[in-house]
Design an enzyme around this catalytic site. Structure first.
Site, mmCIF file in Angstrom:
data_model
loop_
_atom_site.group_PDB
_atom_site.id
_atom_site.type_symbol
_atom_site.label_atom_id
_atom_site.label_comp_id
_atom_site.label_asym_id
_atom_site.label_seq_id
_atom_site.Cartn_x
_atom_site.Cartn_y
_atom_site.Cartn_z
ATOM 1 N N ASP A 148 -39.846 -16.984 56.767
ATOM 2 C CA ASP A 148 -38.672 -17.300 55.966
ATOM 3 C C ASP A 148 -39.116 -17.728 54.572
ATOM 4 O O ASP A 148 -40.180 -18.329 54.393
ATOM 5 C CB ASP A 148 -37.878 -18.441 56.598
ATOM 6 C CG ASP A 148 -37.171 -18.039 57.879
ATOM 7 O OD1 ASP A 148 -37.022 -16.833 58.112
ATOM 8 O OD2 ASP A 148 -36.776 -18.953 58.641
ATOM 9 N N ARG A 149 -38.276 -17.481 53.589
ATOM 10 C CA ARG A 149 -38.583 -17.872 52.214
ATOM 11 C C ARG A 149 -38.850 -19.370 52.107
ATOM 12 O O ARG A 149 -39.706 -19.807 51.329
ATOM 13 C CB ARG A 149 -37.414 -17.484 51.293
ATOM 14 C CG ARG A 149 -37.675 -17.713 49.811
ATOM 15 C CD ARG A 149 -36.487 -17.283 48.969
ATOM 16 N NE ARG A 149 -35.351 -18.178 49.132
ATOM 17 C CZ ARG A 149 -35.148 -19.266 48.380
ATOM 18 N NH1 ARG A 149 -36.000 -19.581 47.419
ATOM 19 N NH2 ARG A 149 -34.092 -20.024 48.584
#
Length: 317
Positions: A148-149
């Site tokens: 995930d970012r």
């Protein structure tokens, strides 16, 4: 015997990458009635009026031979054209991405918070893949998996496209030992370690995933308490499966949402694109696997720390 259908070979891109980002490839459909390539692109691309005409006048759309497509080039079903998108300015993520290991087959990087893994949506040049391609000079670099970012930590990239499938299968077949670290509240009433199993659903277009009570589990995580200071705990998370947001969902289900999580236990209002405060306190700490190409035994450890544990006041500004 039935006829054998061969897949049409896709020509290599005639344009180089720009800032580590590939050019866009468009295949002209077989079932079209457009008179020119221009007509098809003007209908297909979601751009303001006049943009396609300007791109063609400036020679920015090219065919497989690298020759610019003229505004009156006839439509040819099955042909390919390439061009670079005009990308909006992205706030630079003000943290370095460190290379932990590199050989002729793989690159292992230590990703900071807020840096997406691969180009997608509004994050294109400010991604781990684009930065590494440009910084290392490896245009063919590809991601073997994603983070995930908002999650920091270890990412595995492949150098040779023909080997990418072998490394991606490590994750699909669960032949990678992954260890995460998180900071969340400490609750002496929660018995740890424990294994959490549930059925997680992540719907397209919906920010947060959710659990379906009573459904057959499709996710499994082991949660261990490493240490605590009476208020916060530092946790080791060992995912057995890889559902979207799995660790965040499972920690929230225990009543221990990870610090800095904008989605769990509730979705918070979006922050400004250049707001890099209070990063999610989740770190992909360890990657361990047998190399499917060389047979080498690899174990990589992130050098990053979670700020809420080491300096809470600085993190909580």
């Amino acid at each position: 015997m039935p006829a054998v259908t061969r897949r049409r070979r896709v020509p290599p891109p005639p344009l180089p990458q720009r800032d580590g980002v590939d050019p866009v490839r468009v295949r002209l459909p077989a079932d079209g009635a457009w008179a020119t390539v221009r007509d098809h692109l003007a209908e297909r691309l979601s751009v303001p009026d006049g943009v396609v005409d300007a791109m063609l006048r400036e020679g920015r759309v090219v065919g497989a031979d690298g020759v610019p497509v003229a505004p009156d080039t006839p439509y040819l079903a099955g042909a390919y054209v390439w061009f670079h998108r005009d990308l909006p300015a992205e706030p630079p993520v003000p943290y370095a991405i460190d290379v932990v290991y590199r050989d002729e087959h793989i690159v292992v990087a230590d990703k900071p918070h807020f840096l997406a893994t691969m180009p997608r949506g509004s994050h294109v040049t400010q991604t781990a893949l684009a930065r590494l391609r440009a910084g290392l000079g490896i245009p063919a670099l590809g991601a073997a998996h994603r983070l995930d970012r908002l999650t920091a930590g270890l990412l595995l990239f492949t150098v040779r496209p023909e080997e990418r499938g072998a490394y991606q299968s490590l994750f699909g077949d669960r032949r990678v030992r992954k260890e995460y670290e998180a900071v969340a509240a400490y609750d002496p009433g929660i018995d740890l370690p424990r294994t959490v199993r549930s059925h997680i659903v992540k719907e397209r277009g919906v920010l947060a995933a959710y659990e379906v009570p009573g459904a057959e589990p499709n996710s499994e995580s082991r949660v261990e308490l490493i240490e605590h200071d009476g208020r916060l705990g530092r946790y080791r998370l060992l995912p057995h499966t890889g559902r979207t947001h799995q660790l965040r969902v499972h920690m929230n289900a225990l009543g221990l949402p990870i610090l800095g999580d904008p989605l769990y236990p509730e979705v918070r209002a979006a922050t400004a694109p250049d707001d890099f405060r209070r990063p999610l306190q989740l770190l992909a700490r360890v990657l361990e696997f047998t190399d499917p190409v060389t047979g080498a035994e690899h174990r990589f450890v992130s050098g990053r720390t979670l700020e809420a544990w080491s300096a809470y006041d600085d993190w909580d500004q």
